[in-house]
Design a protein around this motif. Sequence first.
Motif, PDB file in Angstrom:
ATOM      1  N   GLU A  90      92.675  64.670  15.128  1.00  0.00           N
ATOM      2  CA  GLU A  90      91.934  63.877  14.284  1.00  0.00           C
ATOM      3  C   GLU A  90      90.499  64.699  14.153  1.00  0.00           C
ATOM      4  N   LYS A  92      86.355  64.134  12.254  1.00  0.00           N
ATOM      5  CA  LYS A  92      85.215  63.436  12.338  1.00  0.00           C
ATOM      6  C   LYS A  92      83.977  64.245  11.377  1.00  0.00           C
ATOM      7  N   GLN A 466     100.258  59.390  18.716  1.00  0.00           N
ATOM      8  CA  GLN A 466      99.211  59.774  17.874  1.00  0.00           C
ATOM      9  C   GLN A 466      99.550  60.614  16.670  1.00  0.00           C
ATOM     10  N   TYR A 470     100.832  61.680  12.947  1.00  0.00           N
ATOM     11  CA  TYR A 470     100.645  62.368  12.070  1.00  0.00           C
ATOM     12  C   TYR A 470     101.222  62.760  11.138  1.00  0.00           C
TER      13      TYR A 470
END
Length: 812
Positions: A90, A92, A466, A470
């Motif tokens: 993850e 950002k 998840q 990936y």
Amino acid sequence: MTRPQVLPVTALIDDVIALLPGARVVLEAPPGAGKSTVLPLALLDAEVLANQRILLLQPRRLAAISIANFLASQRGEAVGQSIGYHIRGEAKFSNDTRLLIVTEGMFTQYIQNDPELTGVGLVIFDEFHERNLTSDLGLAMALESANLRNDLSLLIMSATLPAQAIADWLGDAQVLTSEGRQYPVDISYHPVTSGQQWLQQLPSVIEKAMHMAQLGVLVFVPGQREIKKLCAQFEHTPNWDVLPLHRQVPLTEQKRIFSPNPARRRLVIATNIAETSLTIPNIDVVVDSGRERQAQFYPQHGITRLLTRRISKASAMQRAGRAGRLGPGCCMRLWAKNEEHGMREFQAPDLETADLTSLLLECRRWGAAPAQLKFFSQPNNANLAAADKLLNQLGISHDHGGLTAMGAKIAEFGAEPRVARILAYASEQSSGVRVTAAWLVAQIEQPGPAEAFPADVSRLVPAARQRFQYWCRRLQVEPAQPDATWVAELLLWGYSDRIAQQRRSGDGYLLSYGGGAVFHHEDTRSRSAWLLVIDMMLSEQQTDAIIGAAIALNESDLNHPAVHKEHRTEVRWQGPQQRLQAVQVEAIGAIVLSEKLAPTAISSADRLAALTRFVSNQVALHGLEYFTLNDEARQWLARVNLYQAKLKPEHWPNFDIATLVNELERWATPYWQHIDSLQKIKAWNPCTALQARLTYTQHNELNQACPINLEVPSGRQVKIDYCAQQPVVAVKLQEMFGEPISPTVCHGQTTITIDLLSPAGRLLQRTGDLASFWSNAYQHVKKEMKGRYPKHPWPDDPRQAQATHKTKRQLK
């Protein structure tokens, strides 16, 4: 909410900025000082770091996300603008992000891909006192990067480690110290009462804390088992939210804990994941069990045992600080205050206790041996050796320590070496194999509570789902249902050393490395003759490992290219006489597939080597008592040990068991030329071989200091017993007449204990102080014995009497 600028670390901001660029700074700041929030924001606006990125390292993913969100909100921005984060799976952030919060493992990949850390002006190591492998490795690599760039700054922040010690180790670092905890915490002690276990007493302390708390209670326990039990016990408490917190709790549920809910009080039951980095809102009381679960790697098994141990003083301080982050609080400790004297100062770093395989791989990818990098603590050599062995088995490393071509490819995955080996193989296969590999690896990284490797992808826990997506992206394949026919083929590439064969008794399994493994007694899985064990854990209660994730194997799977079958000749002790025989064996490690007697005879050298191996183990376990020691041997060894203990002669050989085992081949095997069975070796008397370790001069020194016999006043030679706690002689009382004091050996340093016997040879008195006996006890003995033995002398003054073993008539 407390405004960041009033936190204690604010006073140090100008000092930190003044040291930039190119500085190495150690910042010591207790919990709640603002080192993870106020300081990074201030540095973001520092002119000296303009147009350069700051990397803030965090030990945990949730901490990275929470800090990024908090700091972005302080600037009125969304995460991903000037402030972002990057954790496993993850991210950002953007090109405009100048403060990037990353996990320590992610930083390792950053610096491996760009050793100069281009565009980075400052790396901040937050919570360095946790001493994770990735933080120690990241700092060691960053120090080398700083040598390439004189403008790269390093800031090491810790709440409890000695800052000056770190600065001295760095060599040219500045130390800055912040003020203490922002709010006071009242500490009380609640020691476990006699007859109770700590876990039995903990609920009553939690109940007291819940009555006391205005906002909420944070309870620290060692692991998930205790969390599950306590959550079940308190989950129906009215008007309370009972929330578990440990590494396996999904991030979405963890985030719920960090969202304030003023309408209900909360009881958070956590592992030491809650010790640092994160401020849990609405907590004003902490209950500390004083225990944690520590992973201890056992290199001989290649697996980790979880041990429940007392926390360190530093951890106790961190936990107490959780109660005072947002206001005054209380900490209730489940131990007595005086017990803190026995607590260690700091937690042992992972470099000393953990599996070092991933660390060694990253070092070799970096191009350096661990010894060439600068670590605050040195890595455990035994664990490094085990890591080196595994990397060679996986085909990642050469024997001389470099990476193979496959090893370089594996390292780029940035995953644990075993799963990276699976991914590397799958990357060259069809799309169905790649999907299956992504599915397997996701579950190894994020195991769920259900059975191992459920075939339906939709049944994966969210974190594993998840990771599956990936790895599908990394392997350039669209997510789909896996092909179960490839499971054994793929897993054997990473775990071929974990093959297990069911024991003949049916009770558990023998693993190829030689250890044992069993299913948990509540595990209902079927027992196959062959297993591949993916995950296992040593418990504190038993020697065999507990099997976690595992798959059944067919015998045809044993022909997998990664499975190392060896053909070797073993020499074994067989038959009633336990004679040595040569056996040809086909085996996978300790698992013997087939065997037959070898046609060749055993050489003398092989026989002596086998004897030495066997006897070394026996002597290490049982001492020299393994052999048939006669009284002469026992007495001689006791004399030598007493002489060396009292007089400490120089240049004498040691006779302690460890030395005798290490030097067994040198002193014992010359006397074994005709021994060909274990029956004969057990009957062997080692006295002559042991005596031969001394020179002629040393024998004379021993005989003078510790003679075999003592000449008593009567003229007789009486044998000294050196095997007792003190040297002892047994002699008739009349034979000691005229001797004023007790005799000695070791040149007067050791007094001989005397067993004074009656004329009939029965014990009258044992004494280590003959002078005292003559003055006191003798008159009582004389009074009692004179009538029983009238023919023997009983003088009034034994010190002046003639010593004798004769009767009065014989004396005349």
